[in-house]
Design a protein around this motif. Sequence first.
Motif, PDB file in Angstrom:
ATOM      1  N   VAL A  92      69.197  53.596  60.690  1.00 55.81           N
ATOM      2  CA  VAL A  92      68.326  54.365  59.801  1.00 55.81           C
ATOM      3  C   VAL A  92      68.712  54.053  58.355  1.00 55.81           C
ATOM      4  O   VAL A  92      69.890  54.113  57.984  1.00 55.81           O
ATOM      5  N   VAL A  93      67.709  53.716  57.546  1.00 54.24           N
ATOM      6  CA  VAL A  93      67.882  53.517  56.106  1.00 54.24           C
ATOM      7  C   VAL A  93      67.034  54.568  55.405  1.00 54.24           C
ATOM      8  O   VAL A  93      65.809  54.416  55.299  1.00 54.24           O
ATOM      9  N   PRO A  94      67.638  55.663  54.937  1.00 58.30           N
ATOM     10  CA  PRO A  94      66.836  56.746  54.336  1.00 58.30           C
ATOM     11  C   PRO A  94      66.080  56.295  53.086  1.00 58.30           C
ATOM     12  O   PRO A  94      64.931  56.657  52.881  1.00 58.30           O
ATOM     13  N   ASP A  95      66.725  55.494  52.226  1.00 55.25           N
ATOM     14  CA  ASP A  95      66.091  55.045  50.988  1.00 55.25           C
ATOM     15  C   ASP A  95      66.612  53.640  50.696  1.00 55.25           C
ATOM     16  O   ASP A  95      67.765  53.458  50.291  1.00 55.25           O
ATOM     17  N   ALA A  96      65.767  52.632  50.884  1.00 60.25           N
ATOM     18  CA  ALA A  96      66.204  51.243  50.729  1.00 60.25           C
ATOM     19  C   ALA A  96      66.602  50.928  49.294  1.00 60.25           C
ATOM     20  O   ALA A  96      67.392  50.007  49.055  1.00 60.25           O
ATOM     21  N   THR A  97      66.079  51.689  48.325  1.00 65.43           N
ATOM     22  CA  THR A  97      66.442  51.417  46.932  1.00 65.43           C
ATOM     23  C   THR A  97      67.864  51.854  46.615  1.00 65.43           C
ATOM     24  O   THR A  97      68.402  51.504  45.553  1.00 65.43           O
ATOM     25  N   GLN A  98      68.468  52.613  47.533  1.00 63.58           N
ATOM     26  CA  GLN A  98      69.845  53.052  47.338  1.00 63.58           C
ATOM     27  C   GLN A  98      70.814  52.325  48.258  1.00 63.58           C
ATOM     28  O   GLN A  98      71.995  52.662  48.294  1.00 63.58           O
ATOM     29  N   ASP A  99      70.325  51.349  49.021  1.00 63.67           N
ATOM     30  CA  ASP A  99      71.164  50.616  49.964  1.00 63.67           C
ATOM     31  C   ASP A  99      71.452  49.229  49.399  1.00 63.67           C
ATOM     32  O   ASP A  99      70.522  48.449  49.148  1.00 63.67           O
ATOM     33  N   PRO A 100      72.712  48.888  49.159  1.00 70.02           N
ATOM     34  CA  PRO A 100      73.035  47.593  48.540  1.00 70.02           C
ATOM     35  C   PRO A 100      72.496  46.399  49.309  1.00 70.02           C
ATOM     36  O   PRO A 100      72.227  45.352  48.723  1.00 70.02           O
ATOM     37  N   ARG A 101      72.316  46.544  50.642  1.00 66.99           N
ATOM     38  CA  ARG A 101      71.822  45.419  51.443  1.00 66.99           C
ATOM     39  C   ARG A 101      70.367  45.090  51.119  1.00 66.99           C
ATOM     40  O   ARG A 101      69.918  43.956  51.303  1.00 66.99           O
ATOM     41  N   PHE A 102      69.603  46.082  50.674  1.00 63.88           N
ATOM     42  CA  PHE A 102      68.161  45.897  50.581  1.00 63.88           C
ATOM     43  C   PHE A 102      67.580  46.193  49.200  1.00 63.88           C
ATOM     44  O   PHE A 102      66.370  46.080  48.999  1.00 63.88           O
ATOM     45  N   ILE A 103      68.389  46.567  48.254  1.00 66.07           N
ATOM     46  CA  ILE A 103      67.860  47.023  46.964  1.00 66.07           C
ATOM     47  C   ILE A 103      67.020  45.953  46.279  1.00 66.07           C
ATOM     48  O   ILE A 103      66.047  46.250  45.584  1.00 66.07           O
ATOM     49  N   ASP A 104      67.382  44.653  46.488  1.00 68.33           N
ATOM     50  CA  ASP A 104      66.622  43.563  45.870  1.00 68.33           C
ATOM     51  C   ASP A 104      65.693  42.869  46.849  1.00 68.33           C
ATOM     52  O   ASP A 104      65.121  41.812  46.535  1.00 68.33           O
ATOM     53  N   ASN A 105      65.514  43.436  48.043  1.00 71.65           N
ATOM     54  CA  ASN A 105      64.674  42.827  49.078  1.00 71.65           C
ATOM     55  C   ASN A 105      63.211  42.840  48.638  1.00 71.65           C
ATOM     56  O   ASN A 105      62.717  43.834  48.092  1.00 71.65           O
ATOM     57  N   ALA A 106      62.515  41.742  48.882  1.00 69.32           N
ATOM     58  CA  ALA A 106      61.112  41.634  48.465  1.00 69.32           C
ATOM     59  C   ALA A 106      60.224  42.668  49.149  1.00 69.32           C
ATOM     60  O   ALA A 106      59.191  43.064  48.609  1.00 69.32           O
ATOM     61  N   LEU A 107      60.600  43.105  50.348  1.00 72.00           N
ATOM     62  CA  LEU A 107      59.816  44.145  51.028  1.00 72.00           C
ATOM     63  C   LEU A 107      59.961  45.483  50.313  1.00 72.00           C
ATOM     64  O   LEU A 107      59.106  46.355  50.436  1.00 72.00           O
ATOM     65  N   VAL A 108      61.072  45.652  49.567  1.00 74.63           N
ATOM     66  CA  VAL A 108      61.318  46.891  48.826  1.00 74.63           C
ATOM     67  C   VAL A 108      60.708  46.807  47.431  1.00 74.63           C
ATOM     68  O   VAL A 108      60.049  47.738  46.964  1.00 74.63           O
ATOM     69  N   THR A 109      60.888  45.680  46.766  1.00 68.96           N
ATOM     70  CA  THR A 109      60.412  45.538  45.394  1.00 68.96           C
ATOM     71  C   THR A 109      58.964  45.081  45.316  1.00 68.96           C
ATOM     72  O   THR A 109      58.332  45.212  44.269  1.00 68.96           O
ATOM     73  N   GLY A 110      58.432  44.549  46.405  1.00 62.77           N
ATOM     74  CA  GLY A 110      57.081  43.998  46.388  1.00 62.77           C
ATOM     75  C   GLY A 110      56.012  45.012  46.748  1.00 62.77           C
ATOM     76  O   GLY A 110      56.213  46.231  46.718  1.00 62.77           O
ATOM     77  N   ASP A 111      54.828  44.492  47.164  1.00 65.72           N
ATOM     78  CA  ASP A 111      53.659  45.333  47.416  1.00 65.72           C
ATOM     79  C   ASP A 111      53.858  46.285  48.589  1.00 65.72           C
ATOM     80  O   ASP A 111      53.254  47.350  48.638  1.00 65.72           O
ATOM     81  N   LEU A 112      54.677  45.902  49.572  1.00 67.75           N
ATOM     82  CA  LEU A 112      54.875  46.784  50.722  1.00 67.75           C
ATOM     83  C   LEU A 112      55.555  48.086  50.323  1.00 67.75           C
ATOM     84  O   LEU A 112      55.340  49.117  50.942  1.00 67.75           O
ATOM     85  N   HIS A 113      56.403  48.053  49.288  1.00 66.34           N
ATOM     86  CA  HIS A 113      57.030  49.265  48.739  1.00 66.34           C
ATOM     87  C   HIS A 113      57.835  50.001  49.813  1.00 66.34           C
ATOM     88  O   HIS A 113      57.780  51.227  49.931  1.00 66.34           O
TER      89      HIS A 113
END
Length: 510
Positions: A92-113
């Motif tokens: 479980v990833v509650p908030d990807a913007t707070q997870d170092p593994r995914f903070i810069d992931n294109a799925l997080v920063t891109g259109d999928l949000h």
Amino acid sequence: MPCATPAAGWCVDEATRRAAIEAYDLDSLRDGAALRQITDFAAALCGTPVALVSLVEEHEQVFLARTGLTLTETPREMSFCQHAMLQPDIMVVPDATQDPRFIDNALVTGDLHLRFYAGAPLVSDDGVPLGSLCVIDTIPRRGLTALQRQGLRVLADNVMARLRDSRDAAAWRATERATRRQLTDSEDRFRTLADTMPQMVWSTLPDGYHDYYNARWYEFTGTPPGSTDGEGWNDVFHPDDQARAWAVWRQSLASGDPYQIEYRLRHFDGTYRWVLGRALPIRDAAGQVTRWFGTCTDIHEQKLALHERELISQELSHRIKNIFAVISGLISFAARSKPGFAPIAADLRERITALGRAHDFVRPHSPQSRPNAQQDSLHGLLGELFEPYRRDDAPPIRITGDEIAIDDRSATPLALLFHELATNATKYGALATDAGTVEVSIRRGADTAELCWTERGGPEVTPPTGADGFGSQLIELSAVRQLGGSIRRDWQPEGLVMTVTVPLAAFRRD
């Protein structure tokens, strides 16, 4: 890339993973209804807009089924599922913007949000991680409830069951083709091939006499070689399945149709396990059966997973039914302390009882509790609702006309609508006298259905005056606002005739 991404201090050889994935017949599953039903249910269960069945391949992750997403694949370096598949339980990833593994992931920063992610690992029987069943949201969330976690695990087990089915079906087709080729070769070559299969393989003469089993059969059953030849195979069936299995097998022998049945076989440890039995006839140039080749595939874990899913559904329905009982009890309690409230309380209890009867009719049932009528039948639902009005085993309310399939969404407004009509008829209309009758006729059109309520034999009827009472408003709410229909009333002297026109789409989800 030699290894899968490390997650728990261990590494999986990519060649092993590639071979495991290639063993499945993915083309038969891709965008199919079976896996789509699982992702639809996962999204509904977890309240997320997106759910995916994701297989992580060497350079990309491929979505075999998806709900709420148009993408069919993404590069592997963007994959959350490559992490989830290596976990012992749901990641479980509650908030990807707070997870170092995914903070810069294109799925997080891109259109999928992407913000929230939860993935149940998909792992093969050999312990090879394949991907995950995941749910995704565009807003952060605290996590999953215990019921959602349990449901996601059960659904992941069902995904693996579908994958195993595709693998077994592919193996079956490969075996059938190989078997046809091997018929011209030596029996030793055939036995070598059969003994390498994960399924139990058997063969019979045209009359059904079993004369061959592969090594897997004897390993599974623990029986001495040759002891199940002829009709001896029936002794390893569960006693409750023997007659049924024989009947299906005899039908295939007589007709030449393919054989398929689920039954329980005695395992070498003394327990009984569910297996899927299949067989096809081999025919000569004249079309005569020369031999039967069959397999038995262990599906016990799949059956247990399906049973667990049914238990969850039944438990949820049971709790809803208890809520109806609690509400009815609270109304009775209030009526005892406030006598002036008693008439209103009685009406409320009757309406709640009608809703309870409708829910109990359409809810998931076990074979023991399932109603006699088909559960998606409008005739069946109305029959259940009108059962309390029966007089001396003679129903004063007769249901005629076309059958229409319903679901749990339309059952509630239909129950309120016809309960209110029957209650009014009992107080003021045809059912207020012993001779009065009601006919409910159903006529199905191209896009709509007409439900006609016709009363006869009651007191003389006159149109009501003044503002609509609560009952009329409830009828309007059910028929018009909830079902999207229209109402036409004809106050004939011999009885009320009310026609409700409802769009067919309102009765059942597509």
